[in-house]
Design an enzyme around this catalytic site. Structure first.
Site, short mmCIF file in Angstrom:
data_model
loop_
_atom_site.label_atom_id
_atom_site.label_comp_id
_atom_site.label_asym_id
_atom_site.label_seq_id
_atom_site.Cartn_x
_atom_site.Cartn_y
_atom_site.Cartn_z
N SER A 141 -10.55 4.56 4.18
CA SER A 141 -9.93 3.49 4.46
C SER A 141 -9.70 3.98 6.11
O SER A 141 -9.40 5.05 6.45
CB SER A 141 -8.82 3.23 3.94
OG SER A 141 -7.89 2.46 4.49
N TYR A 166 -0.74 5.26 0.25
CA TYR A 166 -2.35 4.57 0.09
C TYR A 166 -3.24 5.46 1.12
O TYR A 166 -4.06 6.05 0.61
CB TYR A 166 -2.42 3.03 0.48
CG TYR A 166 -3.72 2.64 0.50
CD1 TYR A 166 -4.62 2.60 -0.49
CD2 TYR A 166 -4.15 2.42 1.89
CE1 TYR A 166 -6.01 1.88 -0.25
CE2 TYR A 166 -5.44 1.73 2.20
CZ TYR A 166 -6.19 1.66 0.77
OH TYR A 166 -7.59 1.20 1.01
#
Length: 349
Positions: A141, A166
């Site tokens: 990501s 995350y």
């Protein structure tokens, strides 16, 4: 090629599986179909791949009614099921897109991220190791860049300052992958996704939230008073890049210097790429494109920045350009138009 695609009830996984099936690959799809967002949307995606909801049972393969595709509802954190799947299916390649998504939700429910994104990814790596799968692509990501404000974000940048759990789990995936590339020769490629949008997108992401609010005469929340930009990338462009990586697994870098190491490659068969549009768009411009497609102006509530969020993302995609001649081709107005068209059709708006 026989490919395991995890997260096929999800946004990117669905589109990837569909494209692989259309070109003639055999796909085994996997997803735990959790309720992080509306499962109706997830089952609707699977239906597009020929998997009927009534055929889906826990840990049992369901056969597609229209494609060379099977689907299993299973959790990556279930090591016994994962090992059995790898042992019986003999995959040529794996693309791991399954994860607990969402930056903000990681603040509310951190344990879900460790189970899915860390334990689950370990199970993927172990299954590849023990069952002879040497081609692994996986989702990282843009969130891993964290506090880094040097833009565009380069894969040669160090990513040691995440601002959400995350992001930390995605950074851990990259480190775990390198370890298995080094120890066991598994060819691993991580893709750092930059704000993917398009038809069949996630309801918790800005395009869906904005469009739904505008059509239902609700004010949209505009964080950081609109002073944000994102490297919005259309889903078809993302899928094209993923397939290039699956077809060309990572190789060792013969020029990698352990005395001056760079993080995106290694003496092991390991690589990291940014995958994005290489052209950030101001949030207010993106909202304006949605308004244009809807033919309706939104009411806006301007708000402070949210915890765990960043002001700007901007992908340096030099690696994908040089290695695969990769270049996104979908203009923002066209991509937003296709998304809005799908949204109206799917939700009968």
């Amino acid at each position: 090629m026989k490919i395991l695609v995890t997260g096929t009830a999800g946004f990117i996984g669905f589109h990837l599986a569909k494209k692989l099936l259309e070109r003639g690959d055999e796909v085994i799809g996997l997803d735990n179909i959790n309720d992080y967002y509306d499962v109706h949307l997830k089952y609707a995606r699977l239906a597009q791949l020929g998997i009927a909801q009534e055929d889906v049972q826990e840990n049992i393969l369901a056969q597609s009614r229209s494609y060379n595709h099977q689907f299993i509802k299973a959790d990556l954190a279930d090591s016994e099921t994962m090992n059995h799947l790898f042992e019986t299916q003999k995959f040529d390649a794996v693309c791991n897109l399954a994860a607990q998504a969402g930056v903000r939700y990681s603040i509310e429910n951190p344990h879900a991220y460790i189970q899915s994104n860390v334990v689950g990814f370990l199970n993927i790596l172990e299954a590849c190791r023990h069952h002879g799968v040497n081609n692994l692509a996986y989702a990282s990501s843009s969130s891993v860049y964290g506090l880094n404000k040097s833009q565009p974000f380069k894969t040669s940048d160090h990513t040691d300052h995440p601002v959400s759990l995350y992001a930390a789990t995605k950074k851990s995936n990259e480190m775990m992958a390198h370890t298995y590339s080094h120890l066991y020769g598994i060819q691993t490629t991580g893709l750092r996704f930059f704000t993917v949008y398009g038809p069949w997108g996630r309801p918790d992401m800005a395009p869906m939230l904005f469009t739904d609010a505008i059509l239902n005469d609700r004010a949209i929340k505009v964080f950081n008073h609109g002073n944000m930009s994102r490297d919005f990338t259309y889903i078809d462009d993302i899928v094209e890049g993923i397939i290039k990586v699956i077809d060309n697994p990572a190789k060792t870098n013969p020029n990698w210097n352990p005395e001056a190491p760079t993080p995106e490659s290694s003496s092991a068969p390991y690589h990291i790429y940014n995958i994005g549009n290489n052209a950030p768009v101001n949030l207010m411009e993106f909202i304006s494109e949605i308004e244009t497609s809807l033919g309706k102006v939104s009411e806006k509530n301007f708000m402070e920045m949210q915890d765990g969020d960043v002001e700007s993302t901007y992908a340096d995609t030099t690696g994908l350009i040089n290695d695969f001649n990769y270049k996104p081709f979908t203009p923002l107005d066209e991509g937003v138009h296709e998304f809005v068209k799908w949204f109206r059709d799917f939700y009968n708006k």
